[in-house]
Design an enzyme around this catalytic site. Structure first.
Site: not given
Ligand code: 0XW
Ligand code: MG
Length: 367
Positions: A163, A193, A241, A265
């Site tokens: 992250k 990310d 994403d 997702k």
């Protein structure tokens, strides 16, 4: 067969490690919404939706009102054949993919139970004994992230999501990627990310500074155009994403040439019915898939594991055991990671049986 009752629980999920992402997005205690569909046969279907605050256009307290709006269409319906029911729900209420995702999962759970099959058999058939996991590392000091990475590596993890962007310091992000790569050595997949939290300029600076480290960049910026610019400017592989949220945006991401990988997702796409279609599209496009959800416990994890188990290896990059990051576990017998991999639930249907003690009394009953 008819749906006779809809029950909803609001369940706080507490992270074992506070999970920091860019722009202050944080998972410390996040409210999940658990849904159960009862039927006149006695069979029950389970679903879950767990939005992270400020992360996508979704919020936990938006689930129950959306389900209440859908209840007149859902109650009395035959749950067997999820897509047919979802068509009716989509005509009744547009949007609200995250809330509908919980209903869709419960419909698939019931349909598979009626068929006497594990859910993955209805999603394409089981392709794996177990699937590769990635481990997501919260955005904290580089040395601490390296320690977490090394600990996960020692436990068998071989794919790592780093992250980035928590404090908007691009040089700190360079250090994070360097230290994690150092901690896990050459070979494991490492990707950084930003969850949309970087400028194209800073993501380009980070990418160029770590280009020798064999890393992938994930969703550095909010817009697809900016992500495409960063991919072109750095030459590094990119995973989308937040920009890849439906069929059209996945096609657009492929056309923009910046979707080497994509995060599929469950709640972002509206459930298994939609996600299966997008999975098949990504297989056709050659996009490597991370099959996961935003956040959640054992019900969400079980649903995504069934889809991952039915996804051919050529398209499955990894999956995510969201239930590993939080407490309580809703079903202590639900799948857990083993040496960097995870198997889908056993038994028919979704294969999870939430513990009544962990759930308590429903917060809402619609019948
Ligand atoms: C790692 N996640 C699955 C957890 C949060 O939903 C963010 C997401 C991601 O990949 O960004
Ligand atoms: Mg992501």
């Amino acid at each position: 067969m008819k749906i006779t009752r809809i029950s909803l629980w609001h369940v706080p999920l507490t992270s074992h490690e506070t999970y920091y992402m860019a722009d202050g997005k944080t998972c410390d205690s996040v409210e999940s919404v658990v849904l159960r569909l009862d039927t006149d046969t006695g069979l029950q279907g389970w679903g879950e939706a767990c939005p992270i605050p400020h992360y996508l256009p979704a919020y936990a307290r938006g689930v129950a009102p959306a389900i209440a709006e859908l209840a007149p269409v859902l109650l009395g319906a035959d749950p067997v054949g999820p897509e047919a029911v979802m068509e009716k729900l989509n005509r009744h209420l547009q949007g609200h993919a995250y809330a509908k995702s919980a209903v869709d999962t419960a419909l698939w759970d019931l349909t598979a139970q009626v068929a006497g099959l594990p859910l993955h058999a209805l999603l394409g058939g089981r392709q794996h004994a177990d699937m590769p996991l990635y481990h997501s590392i919260t955005c904290v000091a580089p040395d601490e992230m390296a320690r977490m990475a090394h600990e996960a590596f020692d436990q068998g993890m071989r794919q790592f999501q780093v992250k980035l962007g928590a404090e908007g310091d691009w040089q700190a992000d360079v250090e994070r990627l360097k230290k994690v790569r150092e901690a896990v050595g050459a070979g494991p997949l490492v990707y950084g990310d930003w969850n949309c939290g970087s400028s194209a300029l800073n993501a380009t600076r980070v990418g160029r500074a770590v280009a020798h480290l064999d890393v992938m960049l994930e969703q550095p910026c909010a817009s697809l155009a900016e992500c495409a610019h960063v991919r072109a400017a750095t030459g590094l592989p990119m995973k989308l994403d937040e920009s890849a949220h439906d069929m059209a945006s996945v096609i657009e991401g492929h056309r923009a040439g910046c979707m080497d990988a994509a995060a599929l997702k469950l709640s972002k796409m509206g459930g298994l019915s939609k996600m299966r279609q997008i999975r098949d599209l990504c297989l056709h496009l050659g996009t490597q898939m991370c099959i996961e959800d935003t956040w959640g416990s054992d019900i969400t994890t079980a649903a995504l594991l069934h889809l991952a188990a039915s996804t051919p290896a050529r398209g499955l990059m990894n999956t995510c055991d969201l239930s590993h990051y939080v407490a309580p576990r809703l079903d202590a017998r639900a799948p857990s990671r083993m040496k960097g991999r995870i198997a889908p639930p056993q038994g028919i249907g979704l294969g999870v049986h939430p513990d009544a003690g962990a759930l308590g009394q429903p917060d809402a009953i619609l019948d």
